[in-house]
Enzyme design. Structure first.
Site, mmCIF file in Angstrom:
data_model
loop_
_atom_site.group_PDB
_atom_site.id
_atom_site.type_symbol
_atom_site.label_atom_id
_atom_site.label_comp_id
_atom_site.label_asym_id
_atom_site.label_seq_id
_atom_site.Cartn_x
_atom_site.Cartn_y
_atom_site.Cartn_z
ATOM 1 N N HIS A 14 -79.415 -87.267 4.146
ATOM 2 C CA HIS A 14 -79.184 -88.715 4.211
ATOM 3 C C HIS A 14 -78.550 -89.249 2.934
ATOM 4 O O HIS A 14 -78.458 -90.462 2.763
ATOM 5 C CB HIS A 14 -80.506 -89.428 4.515
ATOM 6 C CG HIS A 14 -81.053 -89.042 5.861
ATOM 7 N ND1 HIS A 14 -80.751 -89.727 7.016
ATOM 8 C CD2 HIS A 14 -81.825 -87.995 6.235
ATOM 9 C CE1 HIS A 14 -81.330 -89.130 8.048
ATOM 10 N NE2 HIS A 14 -81.996 -88.069 7.592
ATOM 11 N N LYS B 293 -93.419 -81.022 -28.217
ATOM 12 C CA LYS B 293 -94.870 -81.257 -28.348
ATOM 13 C C LYS B 293 -95.225 -81.480 -29.822
ATOM 14 O O LYS B 293 -96.063 -82.321 -30.149
ATOM 15 C CB LYS B 293 -95.658 -80.080 -27.760
ATOM 16 C CG LYS B 293 -95.617 -80.056 -26.226
ATOM 17 C CD LYS B 293 -96.451 -78.938 -25.631
ATOM 18 C CE LYS B 293 -96.442 -79.012 -24.103
ATOM 19 N NZ LYS B 293 -97.141 -77.928 -23.439
ATOM 20 N N GLU C 150 -86.788 -72.906 -17.247
ATOM 21 C CA GLU C 150 -87.596 -72.380 -18.353
ATOM 22 C C GLU C 150 -87.326 -70.908 -18.663
ATOM 23 O O GLU C 150 -87.326 -70.515 -19.830
ATOM 24 C CB GLU C 150 -89.090 -72.593 -18.068
ATOM 25 C CG GLU C 150 -89.472 -74.064 -18.077
ATOM 26 C CD GLU C 150 -90.968 -74.278 -18.013
ATOM 27 O OE1 GLU C 150 -91.698 -73.780 -18.883
ATOM 28 O OE2 GLU C 150 -91.429 -74.934 -17.051
ATOM 29 N N SER D 158 -98.486 -75.872 -15.149
ATOM 30 C CA SER D 158 -99.866 -76.056 -14.688
ATOM 31 C C SER D 158 -99.955 -77.030 -13.522
ATOM 32 O O SER D 158 -101.024 -77.183 -12.935
ATOM 33 C CB SER D 158 -100.751 -76.558 -15.838
ATOM 34 O OG SER D 158 -100.920 -75.548 -16.793
HETATM 35 O O1 PA5 Z 1 -94.211 -73.676 -18.594
HETATM 36 C C1 PA5 Z 1 -94.542 -74.314 -19.586
HETATM 37 O O2 PA5 Z 1 -94.749 -73.803 -20.699
HETATM 38 C C2 PA5 Z 1 -94.714 -75.813 -19.479
HETATM 39 O O3 PA5 Z 1 -94.164 -76.301 -18.291
HETATM 40 C C3 PA5 Z 1 -96.208 -76.130 -19.559
HETATM 41 O O4 PA5 Z 1 -96.894 -75.643 -18.434
HETATM 42 C C4 PA5 Z 1 -96.411 -77.636 -19.722
HETATM 43 O O5 PA5 Z 1 -95.806 -78.073 -20.918
HETATM 44 C C5 PA5 Z 1 -97.880 -78.015 -19.708
HETATM 45 O O6 PA5 Z 1 -98.609 -77.223 -20.609
HETATM 46 P P1 PA5 Z 1 -100.013 -76.630 -20.119
HETATM 47 O O7 PA5 Z 1 -99.674 -75.770 -18.951
HETATM 48 O O8 PA5 Z 1 -100.533 -75.850 -21.279
HETATM 49 O O9 PA5 Z 1 -100.845 -77.803 -19.760
#
Ligand code: PA5
Length: 354
Positions: A253, A347, A237, A59
């Site tokens: 550098h 989480k 991911e 996000s």
């Molecule tokens: O791709 C993902 O699942 C994570 O990088 C999430 O985007 C991140 O943990 C943040 O969560 P959210 O996008 O629900 O705020």
């Protein structure tokens, strides 16, 4: 090695359909653009001289992409805050945009709660969760995401609304033509890199094959910096693999000095250099010289040129190629690109520690 032209592989390793989500990017960009054009910003939001985007991971990257785009023409400072605490410079002329797909990300909720105690203008981009509740209770405008996907695959809905909002605020020029060009470029690109295109013609499948069993390091520069970061995070991911990114000219550098050791590492590395002819001419020379240095250090590498004319198309054509490449790399790693179990676990554990 896994056969990327075998449809059985896709059903077995990607049962939730990440390939469909990635393939929907062009159409989702168009829909997100139409949505933001009809979104009404409150009148008091016109007098803004600084913007902060709050977000994490999938996000937050939309904020980085926007930052790259706006830095080419805007005089308004923009920053992305990936942390619990809001920067101290926030004042009544600051627009704070909280972006969280789930609306449940604790860092974003924390910094957004701090923003509530400031005179800053605020905005939320989310599907729901606590962020939507808090914004609703405080009469803060909400751009609701109505698209089911992992946050990183909903990029169209975290990035394109920012383009529209910045345009409405007069911080960047009208991007309608650039959005149309970008969507067309992505659609044209799609048939040459999606799963229906065979390996022998498919640049993303070929690149994933070369990246397989290597540590990916992505080099970018200037307005392509966020695209380099996106490649890194998508390889993390989707492909469940280590990856890093570095930015020109800074990498010249320091990073180049480290090409020597550990000696066994060179054969494990693969450097992808994302390039555009619109970058600074001296930076372009640095790409050429750095490629020579990588050859001398016996590090595999490849320069990839952006497609399209506008910076928006160029950034997004590289993002799209990276998304597909990371997808194929997940299949080669025989891992499902869709879930991010370790983030879910973290989480959950963090919630237990409260
Ligand atoms: O791709 C993902 O699942 C994570 O990088 C999430 O985007 C991140 O943990 C943040 O969560 P959210 O996008 O629900 O705020």
């Amino acid at each position: 090695m896994i056969d990327l032209d075998n449809s059985e592989v896709y059903q077995r390793l990607d049962p939730a359909g990440m390939r469909e989500r990635i393939g929907e990017l062009p159409q989702q960009c168009l829909e997100a653009w139409q949505q933001v054009l009809s979104f009404k910003l409150p009148k008091g939001y016109s007098n803004i001289d600084r913007i902060i985007i709050l977000g994490m991971g999938g996000s937050a990257i939309g904020g980085d992409l926007l930052n790259c785009l706006a830095s080419l023409e805007s005089e308004t400072p923009i920053s992305v805050c990936r942390d619990y605490d809001l920067p101290h410079f926030v004042d009544g002329k600051t627009l704070v945009i909280a972006s969280s797909y789930s609306g449940m990300t604790e860092e974003t909720l924390s910094s957004f709660s701090q923003a509530l105690t400031t005179p800053a203008k605020k905005l939320a981009i989310t599907t729901g969760g606590r962020l939507k509740d808090i914004a609703g209770q405080n009469d803060i405008p909400i751009l609701t995401i109505d698209y089911k996907a992992p946050p990183r695959a909903a990029l169209a809905h975290s990035f394109i609304p920012l383009v529209g909002i910045y345009q409405k605020l007069g911080i960047i020029s009208d991007k309608s033509k650039d959005v149309a060009e970008m969507v067309q470029i992505l659609k044209d690109q799609q048939s040459t890199i999606d799963d229906s295109c065979p390996l022998k013609l498919n640049a993303a499948k070929q690149l994933a094959t070369r990246l397989y069993s290597h540590l990916a390091i992505i080099y970018g520069a200037g307005f392509l910096s966020a695209a380099a970061r996106r490649w890194k995070t998508q390889i993390n991911e989707n492909s469940k693999a280590w990856a890093f990114y570095e930015i020109f000219p800074e990498l010249n550098h320091n990073a180049v000095v480290g090409y020597e050791f550990p000696t066994d590492l060179a054969q494990m590395l693969f450097v992808v250099l994302l390039r555009s002819p619109h970058l600074h001419p001296r930076t372009l020379i640095r790409y050429k010289l750095t490629a020579e240095m990588l050859s001398n250090a016996k590090v595999s590498h490849e320069i990839i040129d952006a497609k399209g004319e506008s910076p928006l198309s160029q950034m997004m054509s590289l993002v799209f190629l990276g998304d597909w490449t990371s997808y194929y790399l997940s299949l080669l790693n025989e891992t499902d690109p869709y879930p991010v179990k370790i983030i879910d676990f973290l989480k959950k554990r963090l919630a237990e520690e409260k």
